[in-house]
Write a protein that holds these residues in place. Structure first.
Motif, PDB file in Angstrom:
ATOM      1  N   ALA A   2       0.849  -1.184   0.000  1.00 43.11           N
ATOM      2  CA  ALA A   2       0.000   0.000   0.000  1.00 43.11           C
ATOM      3  C   ALA A   2       0.886   1.236   0.000  1.00 43.11           C
ATOM      4  CB  ALA A   2      -0.902   0.000   1.228  1.00 43.11           C
ATOM      5  N   ALA A   3       0.426   2.263  -0.678  1.00 45.58           N
ATOM      6  CA  ALA A   3       1.185   3.508  -0.700  1.00 45.58           C
ATOM      7  C   ALA A   3       0.986   4.256   0.609  1.00 45.58           C
ATOM      8  CB  ALA A   3       0.727   4.375  -1.870  1.00 45.58           C
ATOM      9  N   LEU A   4       2.018   4.913   1.043  1.00 48.01           N
ATOM     10  CA  LEU A   4       1.959   5.721   2.248  1.00 48.01           C
ATOM     11  C   LEU A   4       0.996   6.878   2.006  1.00 48.01           C
ATOM     12  CD1 LEU A   4       3.408   6.156   5.055  1.00 48.01           C
ATOM     13  CD2 LEU A   4       4.851   7.760   3.835  1.00 48.01           C
ATOM     14  N   LEU A   5       0.016   7.030   2.885  1.00 47.91           N
ATOM     15  CA  LEU A   5      -0.921   8.140   2.751  1.00 47.91           C
ATOM     16  C   LEU A   5      -0.223   9.437   3.109  1.00 47.91           C
ATOM     17  CD1 LEU A   5      -4.127   6.698   4.477  1.00 47.91           C
ATOM     18  CD2 LEU A   5      -3.622   6.842   2.029  1.00 47.91           C
ATOM     19  N   GLU A   6      -0.393  10.439   2.275  1.00 48.70           N
ATOM     20  CA  GLU A   6       0.181  11.748   2.584  1.00 48.70           C
ATOM     21  C   GLU A   6      -0.716  12.419   3.605  1.00 48.70           C
ATOM     22  OE1 GLU A   6       1.690  14.289  -0.407  1.00 48.70           O
ATOM     23  OE2 GLU A   6       2.060  12.619  -1.773  1.00 48.70           O
ATOM     24  N   LYS A   7      -0.099  12.870   4.669  1.00 46.64           N
ATOM     25  CA  LYS A   7      -0.834  13.508   5.758  1.00 46.64           C
ATOM     26  C   LYS A   7      -0.109  14.794   6.133  1.00 46.64           C
ATOM     27  CE  LYS A   7      -3.459   9.793   7.083  1.00 46.64           C
ATOM     28  NZ  LYS A   7      -4.790   9.757   7.606  1.00 46.64           N
ATOM     29  N   THR A   8      -0.821  15.687   6.774  1.00 42.52           N
ATOM     30  CA  THR A   8      -0.174  16.896   7.265  1.00 42.52           C
ATOM     31  C   THR A   8       0.722  16.526   8.445  1.00 42.52           C
ATOM     32  OG1 THR A   8      -2.012  17.374   8.746  1.00 42.52           O
ATOM     33  CG2 THR A   8      -2.083  18.393   6.555  1.00 42.52           C
ATOM     34  N   ALA A   9       1.689  17.368   8.713  1.00 44.80           N
ATOM     35  CA  ALA A   9       2.616  17.120   9.817  1.00 44.80           C
ATOM     36  C   ALA A   9       1.850  16.935  11.127  1.00 44.80           C
ATOM     37  CB  ALA A   9       3.610  18.270   9.940  1.00 44.80           C
ATOM     38  N   TYR A  10       2.247  15.939  11.870  1.00 43.50           N
ATOM     39  CA  TYR A  10       1.679  15.622  13.184  1.00 43.50           C
ATOM     40  C   TYR A  10       0.193  15.271  13.133  1.00 43.50           C
ATOM     41  CZ  TYR A  10       6.093  17.556  14.803  1.00 43.50           C
ATOM     42  OH  TYR A  10       7.419  17.801  14.996  1.00 43.50           O
ATOM     43  N   HIS A  69      -2.419   4.525  10.634  1.00 45.31           N
ATOM     44  CA  HIS A  69      -2.730   5.940  10.384  1.00 45.31           C
ATOM     45  C   HIS A  69      -2.226   6.358   9.003  1.00 45.31           C
ATOM     46  CE1 HIS A  69      -3.294  10.218  11.151  1.00 45.31           C
ATOM     47  NE2 HIS A  69      -2.065  10.404  10.693  1.00 45.31           N
ATOM     48  N   TYR A  70      -1.077   5.851   8.618  1.00 40.54           N
ATOM     49  CA  TYR A  70      -0.492   6.203   7.322  1.00 40.54           C
ATOM     50  C   TYR A  70      -0.901   5.247   6.201  1.00 40.54           C
ATOM     51  CZ  TYR A  70       2.153   9.816   9.601  1.00 40.54           C
ATOM     52  OH  TYR A  70       2.498  10.947  10.302  1.00 40.54           O
ATOM     53  N   GLY A  71      -1.920   4.422   6.466  1.00 43.45           N
ATOM     54  CA  GLY A  71      -2.476   3.565   5.422  1.00 43.45           C
ATOM     55  C   GLY A  71      -1.687   2.302   5.149  1.00 43.45           C
ATOM     56  N   LEU A  72      -0.784   1.946   6.054  1.00 44.40           N
ATOM     57  CA  LEU A  72       0.011   0.742   5.882  1.00 44.40           C
ATOM     58  C   LEU A  72      -0.540  -0.374   6.763  1.00 44.40           C
ATOM     59  CD1 LEU A  72       3.550   2.401   5.943  1.00 44.40           C
ATOM     60  CD2 LEU A  72       2.161   1.810   3.950  1.00 44.40           C
ATOM     61  N   GLU A  78       6.450  -5.351   4.006  1.00 42.98           N
ATOM     62  CA  GLU A  78       7.038  -4.136   3.459  1.00 42.98           C
ATOM     63  C   GLU A  78       6.873  -2.926   4.371  1.00 42.98           C
ATOM     64  OE1 GLU A  78       6.007  -3.431  -0.653  1.00 42.98           O
ATOM     65  OE2 GLU A  78       5.727  -5.572  -0.949  1.00 42.98           O
ATOM     66  N   THR A  79       6.173  -3.082   5.474  1.00 39.01           N
ATOM     67  CA  THR A  79       5.911  -1.948   6.350  1.00 39.01           C
ATOM     68  C   THR A  79       7.145  -1.576   7.159  1.00 39.01           C
ATOM     69  OG1 THR A  79       3.543  -2.387   6.481  1.00 39.01           O
ATOM     70  CG2 THR A  79       4.505  -1.131   8.289  1.00 39.01           C
ATOM     71  N   GLN A  87       6.360  14.253   9.938  1.00 33.48           N
ATOM     72  CA  GLN A  87       6.240  13.751   8.564  1.00 33.48           C
ATOM     73  C   GLN A  87       6.701  12.299   8.516  1.00 33.48           C
ATOM     74  OE1 GLN A  87       4.891  15.288   5.981  1.00 33.48           O
ATOM     75  NE2 GLN A  87       4.626  17.242   6.975  1.00 33.48           N
ATOM     76  N   ALA A  88       6.129  11.529   7.608  1.00 34.75           N
ATOM     77  CA  ALA A  88       6.458  10.104   7.529  1.00 34.75           C
ATOM     78  C   ALA A  88       6.962   9.712   6.148  1.00 34.75           C
ATOM     79  CB  ALA A  88       5.231   9.277   7.881  1.00 34.75           C
ATOM     80  N   TRP A  89       7.875   8.726   6.148  1.00 33.83           N
ATOM     81  CA  TRP A  89       8.385   8.104   4.933  1.00 33.83           C
ATOM     82  C   TRP A  89       8.376   6.600   5.163  1.00 33.83           C
ATOM     83  CZ3 TRP A  89      10.421  12.403   7.202  1.00 33.83           C
ATOM     84  CH2 TRP A  89      10.424  13.561   6.436  1.00 33.83           C
ATOM     85  N   SER A  90       8.297   5.859   4.076  1.00 36.40           N
ATOM     86  CA  SER A  90       8.303   4.401   4.208  1.00 36.40           C
ATOM     87  C   SER A  90       9.292   3.784   3.220  1.00 36.40           C
ATOM     88  CB  SER A  90       6.895   3.837   3.973  1.00 36.40           C
ATOM     89  OG  SER A  90       6.497   4.049   2.632  1.00 36.40           O
ATOM     90  N   GLY A  91       9.459   2.475   3.336  1.00 32.03           N
ATOM     91  CA  GLY A  91      10.295   1.727   2.420  1.00 32.03           C
ATOM     92  C   GLY A  91      11.750   2.168   2.426  1.00 32.03           C
ATOM     93  N   MET A  92      12.363   2.070   1.263  1.00 39.16           N
ATOM     94  CA  MET A  92      13.778   2.395   1.136  1.00 39.16           C
ATOM     95  C   MET A  92      14.041   3.866   1.442  1.00 39.16           C
ATOM     96  SD  MET A  92      16.615   0.823   0.623  1.00 39.16           S
ATOM     97  CE  MET A  92      16.450  -0.627  -0.407  1.00 39.16           C
TER      98      MET A  92
END
Length: 153
Positions: A2-10, A69-72, A78-79, A87-92
């Protein structure tokens, strides 16, 4: 994956399903049963002399809530999640950013940026789906003092 959901900071602060936690530093959320992730957690604890990083197993209450919360999916191999300044990032990309922040030898992870994003993420997925071939290790079972101080539940 699943793609990381873009969310506002915090944004997780406003999510009633995410427990309140100290988010003043960087947070790495990863599989607490994976030997590679446990090695990564111990490496973070060893290299982060400033003590800015916290490590959160995806299987913990907070880790589970954050990745959802971030859709993972917390049980998806892969999580892997990195949170900094809300702010959040996932994967590599999460791994590369952690390497940048840790500095020293960990900065070698930034060399992966020479690869196209699609290739980097393909490589990440191959490793993630085969992670238990490297073994299992409960990072919370017998953490050293450096890791114990950073563990979140």
């Amino acid at each position: 994956m699943a793609a990381l959901l873009e969310k506002t900071a915090y944004s997780y602060r406003e999510d009633p399903t995410v427990p309140t936690f100290d988010d003043s530093g960087q947070i790495a959320v990863m599989d607490g049963d994976c030997a590679l992730c446990s090695w990564g957690a111990r490496t973070i604890a060893k290299l982060d002399s400033a003590g800015r990083f916290r490590v959160c197993p995806a299987q913990s209450k907070t880790g589970d809530a954050l990745v959802r919360h971030y859709g993972l999916d917390p049980v998806d191999p892969e999580t892997w999640l990195f949170i900094e300044d809300g702010q959040a990032w996932s994967g590599m990309e999460a791994i590369i950013r952690i390497g940048e922040r840790l500095g020293g030898a960990a900065r070698l992870a930034t060399l992966l940026r020479v690869l196209p994003r699609g290739l980097r993420e393909w490589l990440y997925r191959r490793i993630a789906h085969n992670r238990y071939r490297f073994g299992k290790a409960d990072m919370c079972a017998t953490p050293d003092d450096k890791l114990r101080r950073r563990l979140m539940t």
